[in-house]
Design a protein around this motif. Structure first.
Motif, PDB file in Angstrom:
ATOM      1  N   LYS A 280      -1.942   5.471   0.106  1.00 57.96           N
ATOM      2  CA  LYS A 280      -1.966   4.174   0.770  1.00 57.96           C
ATOM      3  C   LYS A 280      -2.555   3.122  -0.155  1.00 57.96           C
ATOM      4  N   ARG A 281      -2.081   1.903   0.007  1.00 59.00           N
ATOM      5  CA  ARG A 281      -2.601   0.786  -0.768  1.00 59.00           C
ATOM      6  C   ARG A 281      -3.984   0.387  -0.263  1.00 59.00           C
ATOM      7  N   ALA A 282      -4.787  -0.163  -1.155  1.00 56.41           N
ATOM      8  CA  ALA A 282      -6.143  -0.566  -0.783  1.00 56.41           C
ATOM      9  C   ALA A 282      -6.113  -1.641   0.298  1.00 56.41           C
ATOM     10  N   HIS A 283      -5.169  -2.576   0.197  1.00 60.00           N
ATOM     11  CA  HIS A 283      -5.076  -3.636   1.211  1.00 60.00           C
ATOM     12  C   HIS A 283      -4.816  -3.034   2.586  1.00 60.00           C
ATOM     13  N   THR A 284      -3.900  -2.076   2.668  1.00 62.28           N
ATOM     14  CA  THR A 284      -3.579  -1.446   3.955  1.00 62.28           C
ATOM     15  C   THR A 284      -4.760  -0.659   4.490  1.00 62.28           C
ATOM     16  N   VAL A 285      -5.422   0.093   3.623  1.00 64.41           N
ATOM     17  CA  VAL A 285      -6.546   0.923   4.056  1.00 64.41           C
ATOM     18  C   VAL A 285      -7.700   0.061   4.562  1.00 64.41           C
ATOM     19  N   LEU A 286      -8.021  -0.991   3.841  1.00 61.13           N
ATOM     20  CA  LEU A 286      -9.121  -1.863   4.262  1.00 61.13           C
ATOM     21  C   LEU A 286      -8.786  -2.592   5.563  1.00 61.13           C
ATOM     22  N   LYS A 287      -7.522  -2.947   5.726  1.00 63.69           N
ATOM     23  CA  LYS A 287      -7.107  -3.586   6.970  1.00 63.69           C
ATOM     24  C   LYS A 287      -7.265  -2.621   8.147  1.00 63.69           C
ATOM     25  N   HIS A 447      -1.909  -2.596  -5.125  1.00 66.94           N
ATOM     26  CA  HIS A 447      -2.967  -2.197  -4.189  1.00 66.94           C
ATOM     27  C   HIS A 447      -3.455  -3.367  -3.334  1.00 66.94           C
ATOM     28  N   ILE A 448      -3.518  -4.554  -3.906  1.00 66.36           N
ATOM     29  CA  ILE A 448      -4.223  -5.649  -3.229  1.00 66.36           C
ATOM     30  C   ILE A 448      -3.300  -6.694  -2.624  1.00 66.36           C
ATOM     31  N   THR A 449      -1.998  -6.666  -2.933  1.00 64.12           N
ATOM     32  CA  THR A 449      -1.128  -7.707  -2.396  1.00 64.12           C
ATOM     33  C   THR A 449      -0.899  -7.506  -0.903  1.00 64.12           C
ATOM     34  N   PRO A 450      -0.944  -8.582  -0.107  1.00 69.05           N
ATOM     35  CA  PRO A 450      -0.716  -8.448   1.339  1.00 69.05           C
ATOM     36  C   PRO A 450       0.760  -8.436   1.722  1.00 69.05           C
ATOM     37  N   SER A 451       1.650  -8.661   0.758  1.00 67.48           N
ATOM     38  CA  SER A 451       3.079  -8.758   1.050  1.00 67.48           C
ATOM     39  C   SER A 451       3.785  -7.444   0.746  1.00 67.48           C
ATOM     40  N   GLU A 452       4.576  -6.956   1.702  1.00 67.14           N
ATOM     41  CA  GLU A 452       5.331  -5.718   1.500  1.00 67.14           C
ATOM     42  C   GLU A 452       6.394  -5.903   0.417  1.00 67.14           C
ATOM     43  N   SER A 453       7.057  -7.047   0.418  1.00 63.83           N
ATOM     44  CA  SER A 453       8.109  -7.274  -0.576  1.00 63.83           C
ATOM     45  C   SER A 453       7.524  -7.337  -1.987  1.00 63.83           C
ATOM     46  N   LEU A 454       6.361  -7.981  -2.136  1.00 58.07           N
ATOM     47  CA  LEU A 454       5.723  -8.029  -3.453  1.00 58.07           C
ATOM     48  C   LEU A 454       5.271  -6.645  -3.895  1.00 58.07           C
ATOM     49  N   THR A 455       4.866  -5.828  -2.956  1.00 55.06           N
ATOM     50  CA  THR A 455       4.488  -4.447  -3.297  1.00 55.06           C
ATOM     51  C   THR A 455       5.659  -3.718  -3.933  1.00 55.06           C
ATOM     52  N   VAL A 510       2.456 -12.423  -9.784  1.00 56.20           N
ATOM     53  CA  VAL A 510       1.011 -12.647  -9.646  1.00 56.20           C
ATOM     54  C   VAL A 510       0.743 -14.005  -9.013  1.00 56.20           C
ATOM     55  N   LYS A 511       1.478 -15.012  -9.450  1.00 60.08           N
ATOM     56  CA  LYS A 511       1.308 -16.350  -8.881  1.00 60.08           C
ATOM     57  C   LYS A 511       1.667 -16.351  -7.399  1.00 60.08           C
ATOM     58  N   GLU A 512       2.790 -15.713  -7.057  1.00 59.18           N
ATOM     59  CA  GLU A 512       3.202 -15.667  -5.652  1.00 59.18           C
ATOM     60  C   GLU A 512       2.200 -14.881  -4.814  1.00 59.18           C
ATOM     61  N   MET A 513       1.668 -13.809  -5.377  1.00 54.88           N
ATOM     62  CA  MET A 513       0.691 -13.008  -4.645  1.00 54.88           C
ATOM     63  C   MET A 513      -0.561 -13.829  -4.334  1.00 54.88           C
ATOM     64  N   MET A 514      -0.999 -14.651  -5.270  1.00 51.93           N
ATOM     65  CA  MET A 514      -2.164 -15.495  -5.027  1.00 51.93           C
ATOM     66  C   MET A 514      -1.859 -16.535  -3.951  1.00 51.93           C
ATOM     67  N   GLU A 515      -0.620 -17.040  -3.930  1.00 49.27           N
ATOM     68  CA  GLU A 515      -0.248 -18.001  -2.894  1.00 49.27           C
ATOM     69  C   GLU A 515      -0.182 -17.336  -1.528  1.00 49.27           C
ATOM     70  N   VAL A 516       0.360 -16.110  -1.482  1.00 43.82           N
ATOM     71  CA  VAL A 516       0.420 -15.375  -0.218  1.00 43.82           C
ATOM     72  C   VAL A 516      -0.985 -15.088   0.287  1.00 43.82           C
ATOM     73  N   SER A 517      -1.888 -14.728  -0.609  1.00 46.87           N
ATOM     74  CA  SER A 517      -3.264 -14.433  -0.204  1.00 46.87           C
ATOM     75  C   SER A 517      -3.942 -15.648   0.411  1.00 46.87           C
TER      76      SER A 517
END
Length: 796
Positions: A280-287, A447-455, A510-517
């Motif tokens: 599991k990704r860290a973002h999913t686990v922490l959520k 691990h840290i991106t909140p977007s499934e598509s970016l993953t 990376v840029k898009e991931m920061m915008e999504v975050s």
């Protein structure tokens, strides 16, 4: 042509809809049969109404008949689906005839008109019709799937021929045929990508298509190099690597189209008790950790919850270990992650201690010590998440700032061209180290991106870099053997350019991931045409400024400026409004369910709660283009009544609460009641604030629906607490002799009498009124063509 998988046969075919086209095709049919079902709720119907229902039933039956004729024609062209399609079409035809039969009117002995059957019969018939039509559409969709799989097979056959080609003339012919098949596959997969509903599946398809696009040119140059220098082992390995990448992308397309999983990559798996499981990704686990921690407030950290927390803690440690074990994580970041991980363990121990103490005391209400421990660990988890993000983003910044790969690749080109074997060996080793670092970065970012598509994009970027890195060194070795070969040099140049293109893609991710975050991408995608209040784009700010200037001009000169001619709202904007309205409907169902749990149904609190549910349901009907609320002015008036009724419910609950002794349950209820009052005042302010123009009106519509949802959400939490408090302390609740609800979806004649007609069409596909309101028109039904020439279900 490829046949349907055996598990998708007629008897076992799943009715899950995974494409937008099928979903949109069913919209008009659902609208018609919903009308038929709703009319069954009315006890008395006039002859005119019964005849209208009869005409709708006959129209549905005729539309289904035309639809299944197209399906049967499709079956004649595709014999592998013939039997299954014919059986599904027959079922749909019978279901359509059953609908028509249930809407045939008849006259009794007294001459009164009536309809056969009851509401339950109509509901069963409607379900059967929807199921049958959906099955026909899914079988028709199998034709598209078969076409993609057949095209994929032809591409693979071309690859096999290219692999065994021994001369240039034969290669040119094979590659030309391969290019045509790749273009055909690109068209089919592009259409499928747009049609897919699942964001993750769309991302997989897009990444695979991008890989095939890049690999086509690489295949050309690598094959030319191998044909020119067949004795070179390095050139053959480079060509085989490109072919392997193409096969991998084709397998991914196949898995998306056929909806089957691919084998997990070793980097995305973990071993637990000898069993391999997806990591599991860290973002999913922490959520999930935060959700379980918040749930401990309700469960009071009982034994089951404590076990869940221990399990999720192990998963947090496993995902964090990828960051601490990385050779490219700085010592400072590694120490912070380890410290925060240990702090999470300590904070979790406090929750466990509080839970064990509550188990012994058998307490059934919130505990201050438990609440304090939950807040403490929540803050620690958020700090850990930020630290993991900081670690990954920091590594990305270092890589992109130094631009080391460009320097290394430039030196590799020069060393290979000048036949410097020793220098090339050192540079190749350095390049592979850099490649490992970038692949590790892709894993951490995933691990840290909140977007499934970016993953998906980051995972596939890491795989592409892993496959491409050795091919660069193979091409460099081939050029080292033949430094004067233009084809070998061209092959290396294309591979280097491809590597740099993938690195550029990674920087954009990376840029898009920061915008999504930060919530920027989600807001823009969700509100592309209808702006969310307080978050307007530059285009919308210009429009609002123009409207403000017009108001100033009107007030200054005492004249009314002629309004701009409204335009029709597009389908995406209508869908956004309808989606918000659907959430209203779900909340009204929850509110009704909470009201049903009260043993005493004859009191002011329950009556007013049901009034609020009725009003919110009327607003939901407006959002879907139905119901008695015909204009936006009707909607705003209904929302105003809703807020006033909410104030009355607030006073009822407050009076009941003040009769209870001081306790935790009472404190929680009082805290929620303060929010009810705030939301009611906010809703009244919105509904009474004038809106000018199309944009202002729909901005107001969106705000009204959003605030109504917020108020319903709080009421859903208040009712069970109030019920528990009243039952525990036997509190009396007021009983008014008569409680008349404000106009709603069942009684709104008083607010629709002032409605006037207009000629202009507003942006919701409605008519502009003289009072500034907008007349609601049914939202347009989406269309889908079965066999590209059928509109049967759109014209019942």
């Amino acid at each position: 042509m490829a046949k349907s998988p055996s598990h998708l046969g007629y008897s076992g075919r799943s009715l899950e809809i995974r494409t937008r086209s099928i979903e949109q095709t069913l919209v008009p049919l659902v609208s018609q049969i919903t009308t038929l079902v709703n009319h069954r709720e009315v006890s008395k119907r006039s002859e005119r109404t019964c005849r209208a229902i009869e005409r709708i039933g006959q129209a549905v039956s005729l539309a289904v008949e035309r639809f299944v004729n197209v399906g049967e024609a499709l079956a004649e062209e595709h014999h592998e689906l013939r039997e299954e399609m014919f059986r599904a079409c027959q079922e749909a035809r019978l279901a359509g005839a059953n609908i028509a039969k249930l809407t045939d009117i008849s006259f009794d002995d007294t001459g009164q008109v009536s309809l056969p059957g009851d509401k339950n019969s109509m509901v069963r018939a409607a379900r059967g019709l929807l199921s049958a039509v959906t099955r026909v559409l899914l079988i028709g969709d199998q034709v598209t799937i078969n076409q993609i799989m057949a095209s994929r097979s032809r591409v693979k056959e071309c690859l096999k021929k290219i692999e065994v080609t021994k001369n240039f003339s034969e290669f040119v012919q094979c590659f030309s045929h391969f290019g045509k098949q790749m273009v055909a596959l690109a068209h089919l997969t592009g259409d499928r990508q747009v049609d897919l509903k699942d964001e993750k599946q769309r991302a997989k398809m897009a990444s695979s298509r991008a890989t095939l696009e890049k690999s086509t040119m690489l295949l050309l140059t690598s094959c030319k190099t191998h044909l020119r220098h067949p004795e070179s082992q390095a050139s053959r390995l480079a060509r085989d690597g490109i072919i392997s990448s193409i096969h991998s992308a084709l397998d991914t397309i196949s898995s998306v189209v056929e909806e089957r999983p691919l084998p997990q990559s070793p980097t995305n798996t973990c071993y637990t008790n000898g069993v391999t499981t997806p990591q599991k990704r860290a973002h999913t686990v922490l959520k999930e950790f935060l959700e379980i921690v918040e749930g401990a407030r309700v469960t009071l950290a009982d034994h089951a919850t404590r076990e869940k927390l221990q399990d999720i803690l192990h998963q947090v440690n496993d995902s964090s270990q990828d960051f601490t074990d990385s050779a490219y994580t700085s010592h400072e970041h590694r120490e912070k992650i380890i410290q925060l991980g240990e702090l999470v363990r300590v904070d979790l121990q406090e929750i466990e201690n509080a839970g064990k103490r509550l188990d012994k005391q058998k307490r059934v209400r919130h505990d201050d010590e438990l609440d304090s421990a939950i807040l403490k660990i929540s803050r620690t988890i958020m700090e850990l998440r930020k630290q993991l993000q900081s670690t990954a983003i920091g590594q990305a910044a270092d890589i992109f700032r130094t631009n080391e790969d460009h320097v290394i690749l430039t030196n590799i080109r020069e060393a290979a061209s000048s036949a410097e074997k020793g220098k090339l060996g050192k540079l190749s080793e350095k390049f592979h180290e850099h490649s490992d670092q970038v692949q590790d970065l892709c894993r951490l970012l995933s691990h840290i991106t909140p977007s499934e598509s970016l993953t998906v994009c980051l995972d596939m970027t890491g795989d592409n870099l892993r496959n491409l890195a050795p091919l660069v060194t193979y091409a460099a070795s081939a050029l080292l053997e033949y430094p004067s070969s233009k084809i070998a040099k061209e092959n290396l140049d294309i591979l280097v350019d491809t590597w740099e293109a993938i690195i550029n893609d990674l920087s954009s991710y990376v840029k898009e991931m920061m915008e999504v975050s930060h919530g920027k991408i989600n807001e823009r995608r969700q509100y592309m045409s209808l702006p969310r209040p307080g978050r307007r784009s530059k285009h919308w700010e210009t429009l609002f400024q123009l409207l403000n200037d017009l108001r100033i001009l009107r007030n200054k000169h005492g004249t009314t400026v002629k309004s701009l001619k409204p335009s029709r709202l597009d389908a995406e904007e209508q869908t956004n409004i309808a989606k918000s309205g659907l959430e209203l409907k779900l909340l009204t169902s929850e509110l009704d369910a909470e009201a049903d749990r009260w043993s005493d149904q004859d009191n002011d609190i329950i009556r007013r709660a049901r009034n609020l549910s009725s009003m919110a349901y009327a607003m939901h009907m407006f959002s879907s283009g139905q119901g008695s609320l015909r204009t936006t002015q009707d909607l705003f008036k209904q929302a105003e009544y809703f807020a006033e009724e909410g104030n009355k419910l607030f006073r009822c609950v407050r009076d009941t609460t003040f009769q209870a002794p001081d306790c935790q349950l009472r404190s929680d209820l009082v805290h929620l009641l303060d929010r009810v009052l705030s939301y009611c005042q906010q809703l009244l302010f919105i509904t009474r604030t004038p809106a000018t123009g199309k944009v202002g009106t729909f901005n107001k519509v969106d705000s009204t629906i959003q605030d109504t949802k917020l108020l319903l959400t709080i009421l859903i939490r208040i009712l069970p607490l109030c019920n528990s408090l009243a039952s525990q302390y036997h509190l009396p609740i007021n009983r008014s002799p008569s409680l008349r609800s404000r106009p709603s979806h069942s009684n709104s004649s008083s607010i629709t009498e002032s409605r006037t007609s207009g000629d202009e069409t507003d942006s919701m596909g409605s008519s502009g009124n003289s009072d500034g309101s907008y007349k609601r028109a049914p939202f347009p039904m989406y269309r889908h063509k079965l066999l590209h020439n059928s509109h049967s279900l759109d014209r019942p």
